[in-house]
Design a protein around this motif. Sequence first.
Motif, PDB file in Angstrom:
ATOM      1  N   VAL A 299       0.827  -1.212   0.000  1.00 47.72           N
ATOM      2  CA  VAL A 299       0.000   0.000   0.000  1.00 47.72           C
ATOM      3  C   VAL A 299       0.860   1.259   0.000  1.00 47.72           C
ATOM      4  N   ASN A 300       2.124   1.103  -0.430  1.00 55.03           N
ATOM      5  CA  ASN A 300       3.062   2.225  -0.528  1.00 55.03           C
ATOM      6  C   ASN A 300       3.195   2.981   0.789  1.00 55.03           C
ATOM      7  N   GLY A 301       3.408   2.223   1.862  1.00 54.42           N
ATOM      8  CA  GLY A 301       3.479   2.804   3.195  1.00 54.42           C
ATOM      9  C   GLY A 301       4.738   3.596   3.495  1.00 54.42           C
ATOM     10  N   GLY A 302       5.812   3.353   2.752  1.00 49.64           N
ATOM     11  CA  GLY A 302       7.033   4.111   2.947  1.00 49.64           C
ATOM     12  C   GLY A 302       7.755   3.830   4.256  1.00 49.64           C
ATOM     13  N   LEU A 303       7.572   2.653   4.822  1.00 51.84           N
ATOM     14  CA  LEU A 303       8.230   2.314   6.082  1.00 51.84           C
ATOM     15  C   LEU A 303       9.579   1.659   5.824  1.00 51.84           C
ATOM     16  N   GLU A 304      10.468   1.755   6.825  1.00 48.89           N
ATOM     17  CA  GLU A 304      11.799   1.160   6.713  1.00 48.89           C
ATOM     18  C   GLU A 304      11.737  -0.351   6.889  1.00 48.89           C
ATOM     19  N   ALA A 305      12.698  -1.038   6.281  1.00 53.54           N
ATOM     20  CA  ALA A 305      12.832  -2.478   6.452  1.00 53.54           C
ATOM     21  C   ALA A 305      13.148  -2.779   7.912  1.00 53.54           C
ATOM     22  N   VAL A 306      12.654  -3.925   8.391  1.00 48.98           N
ATOM     23  CA  VAL A 306      12.860  -4.289   9.785  1.00 48.98           C
ATOM     24  C   VAL A 306      13.028  -5.801   9.909  1.00 48.98           C
ATOM     25  N   GLY A 307      13.918  -6.190  10.827  1.00 50.88           N
ATOM     26  CA  GLY A 307      14.082  -7.594  11.165  1.00 50.88           C
ATOM     27  C   GLY A 307      15.383  -8.190  10.681  1.00 50.88           C
ATOM     28  N   ALA A 308      15.992  -9.008  11.527  1.00 51.89           N
ATOM     29  CA  ALA A 308      17.126  -9.822  11.112  1.00 51.89           C
ATOM     30  C   ALA A 308      16.604 -11.034  10.350  1.00 51.89           C
ATOM     31  N   TYR A 309      15.369 -11.426  10.694  1.00 50.43           N
ATOM     32  CA  TYR A 309      14.651 -12.513  10.032  1.00 50.43           C
ATOM     33  C   TYR A 309      13.229 -12.031   9.801  1.00 50.43           C
ATOM     34  N   SER A 310      12.552 -12.651   8.843  1.00 53.40           N
ATOM     35  CA  SER A 310      11.166 -12.255   8.612  1.00 53.40           C
ATOM     36  C   SER A 310      10.307 -13.444   8.204  1.00 53.40           C
ATOM     37  N   ILE A 311       9.057 -13.344   8.642  1.00 48.30           N
ATOM     38  CA  ILE A 311       8.033 -14.313   8.287  1.00 48.30           C
ATOM     39  C   ILE A 311       6.855 -13.516   7.753  1.00 48.30           C
ATOM     40  N   GLU A 312       6.469 -13.809   6.520  1.00 50.96           N
ATOM     41  CA  GLU A 312       5.322 -13.141   5.925  1.00 50.96           C
ATOM     42  C   GLU A 312       4.290 -14.196   5.563  1.00 50.96           C
ATOM     43  N   GLY A 313       3.072 -13.968   5.988  1.00 48.66           N
ATOM     44  CA  GLY A 313       1.988 -14.862   5.626  1.00 48.66           C
ATOM     45  C   GLY A 313       1.270 -14.306   4.411  1.00 48.66           C
ATOM     46  N   VAL A 314       1.203 -15.085   3.343  1.00 52.03           N
ATOM     47  CA  VAL A 314       0.519 -14.651   2.129  1.00 52.03           C
ATOM     48  C   VAL A 314      -0.976 -14.891   2.337  1.00 52.03           C
ATOM     49  N   VAL A 315      -1.681 -13.835   2.735  1.00 49.67           N
ATOM     50  CA  VAL A 315      -3.082 -13.959   3.143  1.00 49.67           C
ATOM     51  C   VAL A 315      -4.063 -13.839   1.980  1.00 49.67           C
ATOM     52  N   ASN A 316      -3.613 -13.284   0.852  1.00 52.73           N
ATOM     53  CA  ASN A 316      -4.513 -13.122  -0.284  1.00 52.73           C
ATOM     54  C   ASN A 316      -3.676 -12.821  -1.523  1.00 52.73           C
ATOM     55  N   GLU A 317      -4.350 -12.804  -2.682  1.00 53.85           N
ATOM     56  CA  GLU A 317      -3.693 -12.504  -3.950  1.00 53.85           C
ATOM     57  C   GLU A 317      -3.420 -11.012  -4.074  1.00 53.85           C
ATOM     58  N   ASN A 318      -2.334 -10.697  -4.753  1.00 50.44           N
ATOM     59  CA  ASN A 318      -2.035  -9.315  -5.069  1.00 50.44           C
ATOM     60  C   ASN A 318      -3.096  -8.803  -6.049  1.00 50.44           C
ATOM     61  N   SER A 319      -3.408  -7.523  -5.973  1.00 50.90           N
ATOM     62  CA  SER A 319      -4.405  -6.951  -6.868  1.00 50.90           C
ATOM     63  C   SER A 319      -4.070  -5.488  -7.132  1.00 50.90           C
ATOM     64  N   LEU A 320      -4.851  -4.884  -8.008  1.00 49.76           N
ATOM     65  CA  LEU A 320      -4.674  -3.459  -8.292  1.00 49.76           C
ATOM     66  C   LEU A 320      -5.198  -2.590  -7.164  1.00 49.76           C
ATOM     67  N   LYS A 321      -6.011  -3.172  -6.282  1.00 51.93           N
ATOM     68  CA  LYS A 321      -6.584  -2.437  -5.151  1.00 51.93           C
ATOM     69  C   LYS A 321      -6.208  -3.143  -3.847  1.00 51.93           C
ATOM     70  N   PRO A 322      -4.958  -2.981  -3.407  1.00 50.58           N
ATOM     71  CA  PRO A 322      -4.501  -3.732  -2.237  1.00 50.58           C
ATOM     72  C   PRO A 322      -5.281  -3.424  -0.958  1.00 50.58           C
ATOM     73  N   TYR A 323      -5.703  -2.169  -0.755  1.00 53.97           N
ATOM     74  CA  TYR A 323      -6.487  -1.860   0.445  1.00 53.97           C
ATOM     75  C   TYR A 323      -7.772  -2.678   0.461  1.00 53.97           C
ATOM     76  N   TRP A 324      -8.465  -2.699  -0.659  1.00 52.13           N
ATOM     77  CA  TRP A 324      -9.714  -3.445  -0.754  1.00 52.13           C
ATOM     78  C   TRP A 324      -9.460  -4.938  -0.556  1.00 52.13           C
ATOM     79  N   THR A 325      -8.388  -5.440  -1.172  1.00 54.33           N
ATOM     80  CA  THR A 325      -8.058  -6.858  -1.042  1.00 54.33           C
ATOM     81  C   THR A 325      -7.797  -7.217   0.414  1.00 54.33           C
ATOM     82  N   LEU A 326      -7.044  -6.391   1.118  1.00 58.80           N
ATOM     83  CA  LEU A 326      -6.783  -6.662   2.533  1.00 58.80           C
ATOM     84  C   LEU A 326      -8.070  -6.608   3.352  1.00 58.80           C
ATOM     85  N   GLN A 327      -8.950  -5.665   3.032  1.00 67.16           N
ATOM     86  CA  GLN A 327     -10.216  -5.537   3.762  1.00 67.16           C
ATOM     87  C   GLN A 327     -11.129  -6.729   3.521  1.00 67.16           C
ATOM     88  N   SER A 328     -11.046  -7.342   2.350  1.00 66.29           N
ATOM     89  CA  SER A 328     -11.958  -8.437   2.011  1.00 66.29           C
ATOM     90  C   SER A 328     -11.317  -9.815   2.166  1.00 66.29           C
TER      91      SER A 328
END
Length: 185
Positions: A119-148
């Motif tokens: 969502v173009n948050g502009g935050l700095e990278a964080v973590g020596a390690y990272s775990i990301e859960g892929v909760v949904n498909e990428n889309s042209l409307k990421p805010y809406w995708t995250l909300q739904s």
Amino acid sequence: MIDRKPGEADRVDAAGLQAFVNRIVSEHGGEELIFLCIGTDRSTGDSLGPWVGTLLEDRGVSGVLGTLRIPCDANSLPKLMRTLPEKAVIIAIDACLGRPESVGSFLARKGPLVPARSVNGGLEAVGAYSIEGVVNENSLKPYWTLQSTSLYRVMEMAEQVADVIANAMRVRGDLRDSVLRRFAR
């Protein structure tokens, strides 16, 4: 976060995530581990991190930052990052959007993640390690995708991450005593 460069991370299931976290715990035996659970309780898809943080606290894991009660979101993360102990090993946990075949899996990497990239948050990278859960498909409307995004999927994935971390910390002997007594019953 968007799964844009899958070569930088291993796409794993819960068993692969267990192996990843076990390696981190064994490599950093006596060091302080901080589980930085990023996200907000105001968006279903972005609530993975706070759910994980809450479940970790319930399981007696110490060093947890970011829960449903006190989320580590885009507003609080920059200030929180300035207060993290320099010598602590940070494991950043966040939700991300990704490819259809990746939904429900985890991206595990040695190295940081960039929160709110989708969502173009502009935050700095964080973590020596990272775990990301892929909760949904990428889309042209990421805010809406995250909300739904399915709350059931997010909660199920959060349970998996919390179980993996609690198992690794139990082996390390790093759960709070009151919780150990509760599990021993």
